[in-house]
Design a protein around this motif. Sequence first.
Motif, PDB file in Angstrom:
ATOM      1  N   THR A 546       0.853  -1.183   0.000  1.00 23.53           N
ATOM      2  CA  THR A 546       0.000   0.000   0.000  1.00 23.53           C
ATOM      3  C   THR A 546       0.893   1.237   0.000  1.00 23.53           C
ATOM      4  OG1 THR A 546      -0.132  -0.077   2.413  1.00 23.53           O
ATOM      5  CG2 THR A 546      -1.887  -1.161   1.189  1.00 23.53           C
ATOM      6  N   GLU A 548       0.940   5.831  -0.209  1.00 29.49           N
ATOM      7  CA  GLU A 548       0.259   7.114  -0.255  1.00 29.49           C
ATOM      8  C   GLU A 548       0.254   7.649  -1.684  1.00 29.49           C
ATOM      9  OE1 GLU A 548       0.607   9.578   3.715  1.00 29.49           O
ATOM     10  OE2 GLU A 548       2.619   9.069   3.012  1.00 29.49           O
ATOM     11  N   ASN A 549      -0.807   8.338  -2.034  1.00 29.00           N
ATOM     12  CA  ASN A 549      -0.931   8.894  -3.373  1.00 29.00           C
ATOM     13  C   ASN A 549       0.262   9.799  -3.688  1.00 29.00           C
ATOM     14  OD1 ASN A 549      -2.013   9.615  -5.856  1.00 29.00           O
ATOM     15  ND2 ASN A 549      -3.253  11.272  -4.994  1.00 29.00           N
ATOM     16  N   LYS A 569      -3.063   1.886  -4.026  1.00 26.37           N
ATOM     17  CA  LYS A 569      -3.002   3.292  -3.622  1.00 26.37           C
ATOM     18  C   LYS A 569      -3.988   3.541  -2.492  1.00 26.37           C
ATOM     19  CE  LYS A 569      -2.940   6.268  -6.951  1.00 26.37           C
ATOM     20  NZ  LYS A 569      -3.417   7.141  -8.052  1.00 26.37           N
ATOM     21  N   THR A 571      -6.365   5.690   0.123  1.00 31.75           N
ATOM     22  CA  THR A 571      -7.188   6.898   0.143  1.00 31.75           C
ATOM     23  C   THR A 571      -6.908   7.713   1.407  1.00 31.75           C
ATOM     24  OG1 THR A 571      -8.994   5.658   1.202  1.00 31.75           O
ATOM     25  CG2 THR A 571      -9.022   5.829  -1.205  1.00 31.75           C
ATOM     26  N   ASN A 572      -6.199   7.100   2.369  1.00 26.75           N
ATOM     27  CA  ASN A 572      -5.808   7.826   3.576  1.00 26.75           C
ATOM     28  C   ASN A 572      -4.286   7.989   3.580  1.00 26.75           C
ATOM     29  OD1 ASN A 572      -5.141   5.168   4.012  1.00 26.75           O
ATOM     30  ND2 ASN A 572      -6.356   4.923   5.868  1.00 26.75           N
TER      31      ASN A 572
END
Length: 603
Positions: A546, A548-549, A569, A571-572
């Motif tokens: 996972t 972060e964008n 990706k 969302t948090n």
Amino acid sequence: MKQSFLFLFTLPFVLLTSCKTQSPGSKDAKVRESQGVYQYRDEGPARSGTPTSPFYSDRQGVIGRNGMVASAHPEASQVGLNVLKAGGNAVDAAVAVQFALAVVFPSAGNIGGGGFMVYRDNTGNAYTLDYREKAPGKATQNMYLDSLGNVRPGLSISGHLASGVPGSVDGMAEAHKRFGKLSWAQVLQPAIDLAEKGFDLTQRDALALNRIKNDLTTINPGKAYFLKSISPTDTTTWHKGDLLVQTDLAKTLQRIQSQGRAGFYEGETARLLAEEMKRGNGLITEEDLKNYHSVWREPIRATYKRYNVITMPPTSSGGVALVQLMRFTEPYPLKKWGWNSDSTVQVMIEAERRVYADRAKFLGDPDFVKVPVDKLMSVDYLRSRWTDFSFAKATDSKAVKGGNIPGYESLETTHFSVVDKEGNAVSITTTLNGGYGSRVVIGGAGFFMNNEMDDFSVKPGVPNMFGLIGNQANAIAPNKRMLSSMTPTILEKDGKLFMVVGTPGGSTIITSVYQTILNVVEHGMTMQQAVNALKFHHQWLPDKTTFENGAFSDATIQTLQNRGYILEKLTNTLGRMDCVLIRPDGSYEGASDPRADNTARGY
């Protein structure tokens, strides 16, 4: 001096935008086996560079020369700073911050939870304190299983049965008794004032309390704690700037102030806690509370290039895991490859995969199981764990088990870092486990209880709330401490204090601390930039990374996917770092995470 600081601040941008990615098999990348865990193999060139915007925020660090506090809440950081200014040392400030967070940051700050402290004094002596919660005396290994041996959903997460015996008050009393300078009454008073007089909620404070309203009314029928109206059925919501007054909590803190440890583990507070547990079919008794004691443990010390790492031993898994990760990484030229280039990321993911598999197999309470700490961190062992690594493709997590050693079978936490004028340093990570813990508020005492029982291996092979797998080493047993990912850490450079680091984040704590350290020591970032930098996480199972964008460039994503990596990706966000760095001129850089209300205060 201004010119040298400017160069340091801008250096990461030079590295991140102009550094060419190096081949893992290039001449510069070659490392003799005697220098590290393994040798490089020529697997072809890394093909992608680094993202053009590596930071979540452009926040800059706070600079001070006489003291620094970085914590999850501005009120708590100010409390710590005021204690330092009043002549208190780093431990005094840390104790004050712990109790202040119990008032102003109830989702994770606590007196109903536990944690870990790493302390380094200004002469280089280091100490670690384990004030992790314990299973109640009536706990059993299968207490969360039904008659068929299946996990009964939710019992280890919410409600009275989810709580372990709290350790925070005992831990703070022990730390202050051994190293404190100001009086116990002085370091408790700021938290009492905040509870009694109230404090203004931030926007995040208000939103968080509103989100748990239904749980509060369901789990605490007839109580109005943390509800805006005195009526539990009222739908009135909290807003930024509202005053939160906690009268019962103030009285609880006053008992601790006047009676010390006994003000929590005996007498009125212990009676209220035990009655609350009995009312909700929990297991904690007054005897459990009276018998609880935190433990001073020998720190883990390890080297990484010019740096000494001082970190937490088990019951925390974080220290062992961090040292394993650093040693897996050390022989590779991450600085040349660049921040979050495909080869940099690939080495880090593969290290994380193996480390979390080891965590699941070997780690537990050292008072109950034999944990092979030295073996797990040894170069020979780590080399054996790396033999199936290839740059050509991802390792399949199903094929990765805990290593072979003969004879052995959240996200809501909070961290704070303190350095005082004399150079004494404290790194503390403390938690209720999930946000607001079990959501149980002790009637008459006004504080949340933890849901740390979920950090045990409720059933071997079944993931906990953070997706972590556990086995027999972390099985439930009476009076046993549950395994943790908390990783409070202090680094020395050339023998001198260099960095105080840590974060909340459940299973992501270890990887966030790991990346933040590398951001400074390998990629030349300032402390605040290292905190701002976008992060990623892999924990063996589930077999995915996972991120972060923005943490990975499109080219890096494509390259990793071509090699078989599953990327997701978020969302948090990842991490809520609160760190302090000693700069070359001797001043302190306090770095607090822009992803939340985290705040650094220095002078």
